[in-house]
Enzyme design. Sequence first.
Site, PDB file in Angstrom:
ATOM      1  N   SER A   3     -32.902  16.890 -12.634  1.00  0.00           N
ATOM      2  CA  SER A   3     -32.761  15.569 -11.987  1.00  0.00           C
ATOM      3  C   SER A   3     -34.009  15.081 -11.269  1.00  0.00           C
ATOM      4  O   SER A   3     -34.066  13.910 -10.882  1.00  0.00           O
ATOM      5  CB  SER A   3     -31.599  15.591 -11.011  1.00  0.00           C
ATOM      6  N   LYS A   7     -35.572  12.029 -12.590  1.00  0.00           N
ATOM      7  CA  LYS A   7     -35.036  10.683 -12.303  1.00  0.00           C
ATOM      8  C   LYS A   7     -36.012   9.869 -11.455  1.00  0.00           C
ATOM      9  O   LYS A   7     -35.982   8.637 -11.481  1.00  0.00           O
ATOM     10  CB  LYS A   7     -33.677  10.792 -11.604  1.00  0.00           C
ATOM     11  N   TYR A  45     -32.527  11.058 -21.911  1.00  0.00           N
ATOM     12  CA  TYR A  45     -32.104  11.684 -20.649  1.00  0.00           C
ATOM     13  C   TYR A  45     -32.150  13.218 -20.743  1.00  0.00           C
ATOM     14  O   TYR A  45     -32.719  13.888 -19.883  1.00  0.00           O
ATOM     15  CB  TYR A  45     -30.695  11.191 -20.282  1.00  0.00           C
ATOM     16  N   TYR A  56     -27.839  14.432  -3.485  1.00  0.00           N
ATOM     17  CA  TYR A  56     -26.446  14.032  -3.747  1.00  0.00           C
ATOM     18  C   TYR A  56     -25.600  14.138  -2.489  1.00  0.00           C
ATOM     19  O   TYR A  56     -26.017  13.694  -1.416  1.00  0.00           O
ATOM     20  CB  TYR A  56     -25.847  14.882  -4.889  1.00  0.00           C
ATOM     21  N   VAL A  59     -30.935  20.786 -10.983  1.00  0.00           N
ATOM     22  CA  VAL A  59     -30.168  22.017 -11.207  1.00  0.00           C
ATOM     23  C   VAL A  59     -30.980  23.134 -11.871  1.00  0.00           C
ATOM     24  O   VAL A  59     -30.476  24.253 -12.010  1.00  0.00           O
ATOM     25  CB  VAL A  59     -28.854  21.799 -12.004  1.00  0.00           C
TER      26      VAL A  59
HETATM   27  N1  GLN Z   1     -29.421  17.448 -16.726  1.00  0.00           N
HETATM   28  C1  GLN Z   1     -28.565  17.627 -15.589  1.00  0.00           C
HETATM   29  C2  GLN Z   1     -27.224  16.930 -15.809  1.00  0.00           C
HETATM   30  O1  GLN Z   1     -27.196  15.833 -16.251  1.00  0.00           O
HETATM   31  C3  GLN Z   1     -29.227  17.127 -14.345  1.00  0.00           C
HETATM   32  C4  GLN Z   1     -28.366  17.273 -13.127  1.00  0.00           C
HETATM   33  C5  GLN Z   1     -29.106  17.734 -11.913  1.00  0.00           C
HETATM   34  O2  GLN Z   1     -30.224  18.247 -11.969  1.00  0.00           O
HETATM   35  N2  GLN Z   1     -28.460  17.630 -10.778  1.00  0.00           N
HETATM   36  O3  GLN Z   1     -26.202  17.458 -15.506  1.00  0.00           O
END
Ligand code: GLN
Length: 305
Positions: free
Chosen positions: A61, A64, A189, A241, A259
């Site tokens: 993420s 992003k 993505y 988050y 993650v």
């Molecule tokens: N690729 C992961 C997903 O879409 C990214 C989520 C994350 O890093 N929190 O679940």
Amino acid sequence: MERILEEAVRSGRGVLREGTVATYIPELAKSDPAALAAACCGIDGSIRSAGDTATRITVQSISKMASLGLALNICREDLVFSRVGVEPSADPFNSIMRLEMRAPHRPQNPLINSGAILVLSLLPFRDSNERLEAVLGVMKKMSGNNHMSVNEAVAASERNTSDRNRSLGYFLRSVEAMEGNVENILDTYFRQCAIECTVRDLAVMGATLASGGVNPLNGDRVFSSRTSIILRALMQTCGLYDGSGDFAVRVGFPAKSGVGGGIMGSVPGRAGVAVVGPALDARGNSIGGIRTLEILSEKLSLRVL
Ligand code: GLN
């Protein structure tokens, strides 16, 4: 400085046992839960690091921030934020609930999965490959590392198991919040999430945002200062988050987690501060990484709040 980084990593190692690596993307289950590293890059370009600095993770993420920055570089700010909000969600990163419950069905912010997928749909590229190259290009400019590339095994692993992200994409299109080919948008993505990095790359990326959009290693301007302000503000309020408030209390500067176990921190006007540690807490944030940043924030007086 090195001594403080080492001390912080040592303290972070103490909580690693309480975390687990992500397994919902099967390939990520192979990550080393015992790895932990920290790095700091000043806005003068000086880099210091400690711990398992050779560990490579996928940005997940954290990507992003690059895709949102790219959208703000290309599209008008008011257009982007007419399609996606800027408010914290207090829900898990892949939640679908609020999207359906509230009309207009606009993702709450660009850092949760639905918002990030929507942002990609706004980018004016011909296909998924062109769009991926543009996002990767921004990430290379942020890190100053021209060798960054996609770990295709991780991308394929997520593509094969991503019912939830697919649901988010198709839901957005069904309520006419998003246009375009959902599979192509998701392909970008998954691949942008699977870009590999080290803790040093993340520290330089954080420093680029800390210095108002200029890469401190080579002086390249990646974002306008206005865009850097927007990116840092969203990191502060939404970057971890439903753990963003806790992180603000414990650490107190803008940061974005993934993650894969990375956290990219940005202390405005001072430094990028990053950690890599694949063992995660229940919200999907690096458990040892947060502890490490907590110590660094205190010892180096990095708190901006
Ligand atoms: N690729 C992961 C997903 O879409 C990214 C989520 C994350 O890093 N929190 O679940």
